[in-house]
Design an enzyme around this catalytic site. Structure first.
Site, PDB file in Angstrom:
ATOM      1  N   TYR A  73     -22.665  15.486  -1.433  1.00 44.70           N
ATOM      2  CA  TYR A  73     -21.202  15.522  -1.444  1.00 44.70           C
ATOM      3  C   TYR A  73     -20.642  14.991  -0.130  1.00 44.70           C
ATOM      4  O   TYR A  73     -19.594  14.360  -0.108  1.00 44.70           O
ATOM      5  CB  TYR A  73     -20.698  16.951  -1.694  1.00 44.70           C
ATOM      6  CG  TYR A  73     -19.217  16.971  -1.972  1.00 44.70           C
ATOM      7  CD1 TYR A  73     -18.735  16.679  -3.252  1.00 44.70           C
ATOM      8  CD2 TYR A  73     -18.295  17.249  -0.968  1.00 44.70           C
ATOM      9  CE1 TYR A  73     -17.379  16.648  -3.511  1.00 44.70           C
ATOM     10  CE2 TYR A  73     -16.934  17.226  -1.220  1.00 44.70           C
ATOM     11  CZ  TYR A  73     -16.475  16.927  -2.497  1.00 44.70           C
ATOM     12  OH  TYR A  73     -15.137  16.896  -2.753  1.00 44.70           O
ATOM     13  N   PHE A 125       1.150  -9.208  -5.228  1.00 44.83           N
ATOM     14  CA  PHE A 125       0.151  -8.878  -6.233  1.00 44.83           C
ATOM     15  C   PHE A 125       0.629  -7.602  -6.924  1.00 44.83           C
ATOM     16  O   PHE A 125       1.230  -6.736  -6.294  1.00 44.83           O
ATOM     17  CB  PHE A 125      -1.257  -8.694  -5.649  1.00 44.83           C
ATOM     18  CG  PHE A 125      -2.255  -8.431  -6.740  1.00 44.83           C
ATOM     19  CD1 PHE A 125      -2.657  -9.456  -7.577  1.00 44.83           C
ATOM     20  CD2 PHE A 125      -2.731  -7.156  -6.979  1.00 44.83           C
ATOM     21  CE1 PHE A 125      -3.522  -9.206  -8.638  1.00 44.83           C
ATOM     22  CE2 PHE A 125      -3.603  -6.905  -8.033  1.00 44.83           C
ATOM     23  CZ  PHE A 125      -3.990  -7.935  -8.864  1.00 44.83           C
ATOM     24  N   THR A 126       0.332  -7.494  -8.232  1.00 47.03           N
ATOM     25  CA  THR A 126       0.907  -6.425  -9.065  1.00 47.03           C
ATOM     26  C   THR A 126       0.743  -5.018  -8.467  1.00 47.03           C
ATOM     27  O   THR A 126       1.735  -4.348  -8.178  1.00 47.03           O
ATOM     28  CB  THR A 126       0.271  -6.473 -10.463  1.00 47.03           C
ATOM     29  OG1 THR A 126      -1.158  -6.444 -10.311  1.00 47.03           O
ATOM     30  CG2 THR A 126       0.659  -7.756 -11.190  1.00 47.03           C
ATOM     31  N   ASP A 216      -5.196  -8.413   2.493  1.00 46.04           N
ATOM     32  CA  ASP A 216      -5.789  -8.056   1.217  1.00 46.04           C
ATOM     33  C   ASP A 216      -7.047  -8.915   1.141  1.00 46.04           C
ATOM     34  O   ASP A 216      -6.984 -10.118   0.862  1.00 46.04           O
ATOM     35  CB  ASP A 216      -4.834  -8.352   0.061  1.00 46.04           C
ATOM     36  CG  ASP A 216      -5.446  -7.971  -1.289  1.00 46.04           C
ATOM     37  OD1 ASP A 216      -6.685  -7.903  -1.372  1.00 46.04           O
ATOM     38  OD2 ASP A 216      -4.688  -7.752  -2.249  1.00 46.04           O
ATOM     39  N   LYS A 259     -14.258  -7.585  -6.905  1.00 49.31           N
ATOM     40  CA  LYS A 259     -14.194  -9.041  -6.887  1.00 49.31           C
ATOM     41  C   LYS A 259     -15.306  -9.564  -5.974  1.00 49.31           C
ATOM     42  O   LYS A 259     -16.458  -9.579  -6.369  1.00 49.31           O
ATOM     43  CB  LYS A 259     -12.807  -9.515  -6.421  1.00 49.31           C
ATOM     44  CG  LYS A 259     -11.708  -9.403  -7.485  1.00 49.31           C
ATOM     45  CD  LYS A 259     -11.300  -8.003  -7.811  1.00 49.31           C
ATOM     46  CE  LYS A 259     -10.069  -7.888  -8.672  1.00 49.31           C
ATOM     47  NZ  LYS A 259      -8.946  -7.234  -8.073  1.00 49.31           N
ATOM     48  N   ARG A 383      -0.352 -14.503 -16.527  1.00 47.61           N
ATOM     49  CA  ARG A 383       0.132 -14.245 -15.177  1.00 47.61           C
ATOM     50  C   ARG A 383       1.437 -15.016 -15.060  1.00 47.61           C
ATOM     51  O   ARG A 383       1.479 -16.170 -14.685  1.00 47.61           O
ATOM     52  CB  ARG A 383      -0.890 -14.719 -14.123  1.00 47.61           C
ATOM     53  CG  ARG A 383      -2.009 -13.698 -13.871  1.00 47.61           C
ATOM     54  CD  ARG A 383      -1.454 -12.418 -13.314  1.00 47.61           C
ATOM     55  NE  ARG A 383      -2.443 -11.404 -12.978  1.00 47.61           N
ATOM     56  CZ  ARG A 383      -2.326 -10.119 -13.298  1.00 47.61           C
ATOM     57  NH1 ARG A 383      -1.319  -9.695 -14.031  1.00 47.61           N
ATOM     58  NH2 ARG A 383      -3.188  -9.230 -12.878  1.00 47.61           N
ATOM     59  N   PHE A 450       2.219  -5.396 -18.150  1.00 42.11           N
ATOM     60  CA  PHE A 450       1.299  -6.351 -18.785  1.00 42.11           C
ATOM     61  C   PHE A 450       0.038  -5.692 -19.339  1.00 42.11           C
ATOM     62  O   PHE A 450      -0.562  -6.184 -20.285  1.00 42.11           O
ATOM     63  CB  PHE A 450       0.908  -7.459 -17.792  1.00 42.11           C
ATOM     64  CG  PHE A 450       0.304  -6.951 -16.522  1.00 42.11           C
ATOM     65  CD1 PHE A 450       1.112  -6.521 -15.482  1.00 42.11           C
ATOM     66  CD2 PHE A 450      -1.072  -6.882 -16.363  1.00 42.11           C
ATOM     67  CE1 PHE A 450       0.544  -6.028 -14.309  1.00 42.11           C
ATOM     68  CE2 PHE A 450      -1.637  -6.389 -15.202  1.00 42.11           C
ATOM     69  CZ  PHE A 450      -0.825  -5.957 -14.173  1.00 42.11           C
TER      70      PHE A 450
END
Ligand SMILES: *Cc1c(COP(=O)(O)O)cnc(C)c1O
Length: 459
Positions: A73, A125-126, A216, A259, A383, A450
């Site tokens: 943990y 970005f969303t 990002d 990614k 998009r 979306f």
């Protein structure tokens, strides 16, 4: 640039069978899914190019890492491995693990934005914008104008327009700017890269005003490849050297490991400032888990650490970028309108030029993605205006200049022959583009619409 497409720098040890459906079946499936490709079951998809997020194929070494999960943990060995890997590759001091990128965005937005402050960024970005706005920030687009023009094929379309940033600082005052959010690469601009020169200049400008810069870093390795390939003075540098220089111009970063981390789940917030790190650790226990796992299992963290190390290998990233370019080049050669230049992770169809008979309020990109599925069983995503959502205060639709369908390539999953099938399907549909009808909402979610919206065709 070249038109050399390197063969896969790997061989295949484990496979997944995919099944082709019939045209009749797909017509029924898309109607039942409300013309939203997010709502199609995976089993009904032949080639799944919805996203490159979490859809990567892991290596034998990563799978071996899964067996080395230390599920304690607190104080997991795998956390230490991930922490050391991020310190080595990114150069940041502190690591806050999160379940995925948006978990890191939530924490960063909470600790670094005050009510009413501006958060300038190179296109939105969303999920990033959602968390900025939910924490009282005002997103402000400072990407260079050229990024909004799908037809302009120039390098480094992801760059920040320094004059826009300077004007914002001048107009609103440095104290009213939370930080600059710099995405490498810019997903919604088409996976466009940011140049090293631009990152350096953004750093110089913001330092004189005491404004922090957070990246990002979700597709930072792809960005580094573009710098090596296209920016003067970098062709002899390694991907690792380029990454370290990129991040040296920032105060921290959020990253979705799903990614460029080449894993199926994971993310982090990395920081240099000790006080911010302390605040971030207090929040991570509330939203994600202990600061030594942040919503990931030990085995996730191990696979992530190994994936990051694999991601900076030149043969891997070169094949990755050039496989995507192969698909783009085929479409360009056939006269299909796409966003140029081809970016790092995807080929974006330009739905404005693909469907000139449809108004943007008839959701041309949404419909194009639905029709491509019916045509071929290939799944992609919208998009454009649907993803952009409505303005928080006026409730009017944001109307982005870029109205696109993203054909996103997972890492190490598909072959060049799969790319041929996709190209043929798109070219076929382009020849019959007049058959693509507009759509209207039958269900419109309030946030990130979306993902779950439903539509029907307008006759
Ligand atoms: C996917 C993505 C995110 C969010 O990451 P998740 O892991 O999906 O939460 C943030 N920024 C960019 C540019 C992304 O592509």
């Amino acid at each position: 640039m070249n038109n050399y497409y390197p063969p896969e720098p790997f061989r295949i040890k484990s496979i997944e069978t995919v099944k082709m459906t019939t045209l009749e079946e797909r017509k029924k499936i898309i109607e039942e899914a409300g013309y939203n490709t997010f709502l199609i079951d995976s089993k009904d998809v032949y080639i799944d190019l919805l996203t490159d997020s979490g859809t990567n194929a892991m290596s034998d070494k990563q799978w071996a890492g899964i067996m080395m999960g230390d599920e304690a943990y607190a104080g997991s060995t795998n956390f230490r491995h991930l922490e050391k890997t991020v310190q080595d590759l990114f150069g940041y001091k502190y690591l806050v693990p999160t379940h995925q990128g948006r978990g890191a965005e939530n924490i960063l937005s909470r600790i670094a934005i005050k009510q009413g402050q501006y958060v300038p960024g190179n296109m939105y970005f969303t999920t990033t914008r959602y968390h900025q706005e939910a924490n009282g920030g005002i997103f402000f687009d400072i990407i260079r104008d050229e990024a909004h023009d799908a037809t302009l094929s120039i390098p480094f379309k992801g760059d920040i327009d320094l004059s826009k940033l300077e004007k914002l600082i001048h107009d609103k005052g440095a104290e009213n700017i939370a930080y600059v959010c710099l995405a490498v690469t810019v997903n919604l601009a088409g996976g466009q890269a940011v140049s090293m020169k631009n990152m350096r200049q953004v750093r110089e400008l913001t330092l004189t005003h005491g404004i922090k810069v957070f990246y990002d870093a979700t597709r930072c390795v792809e960005n580094a490849y573009f710098i090596k390939e296209q920016e003067d003075g970098y062709s002899d540098k390694t991907i690792e050297e380029i990454l370290l220089e990129m991040f040296s111009y920032s105060d921290g970063a959020t990253m979705s490991g799903k990614k460029d981390g080449i894993v199926n789940i994971g993310g982090f917030l990395a920081l240099n400032d000790e006080d911010l790190f302390t605040e971030a650790k207090e929040l991570v226990v509330v939203f994600e888990g202990m600061p030594s796992y942040g919503g990931m299992t030990g085995r996730d963290m191990e696979a992530f650490a190994i994936g990051l190390k694999e991601s900076v290998q030149f043969e891997y990233i070169q094949h990755r970028i050039l496989q995507v370019r192969y698909l783009g080049d085929k479409l360009i050669a056939a006269g299909v309108p796409i966003v140029e230049p081809v970016g790092g992770h995807a080929v974006f169809l330009d739905a404005r030029r693909f469907c000139p008979h449809l108004d943007q309020e008839e959701f041309p990109a949404q419909s194009l993605a639905a029709n491509l599925y019916v045509e071929s069983g290939v799944r992609t995503m919208e998009r454009g205006i649907v993803s952009a959502g409505r303005d928080k205060s006026t409730k009017i639709n944001h109307k982005p200049k870029l109205e696109t369908v993203r054909i996103t390539i997972p890492r190490r999953v598909y072959t060049y022959r799969h790319m041929d099938v996709v190209a043929d399907a798109v070219i076929n549909l382009h020849n019959n583009k007049h058959t693509i009808k507009g759509l209207k909402f039958v269900y419109e979610p309030k946030q990130l619409r979306f993902f779950t919206a439903r539509f029907e065709e307008i006759d």
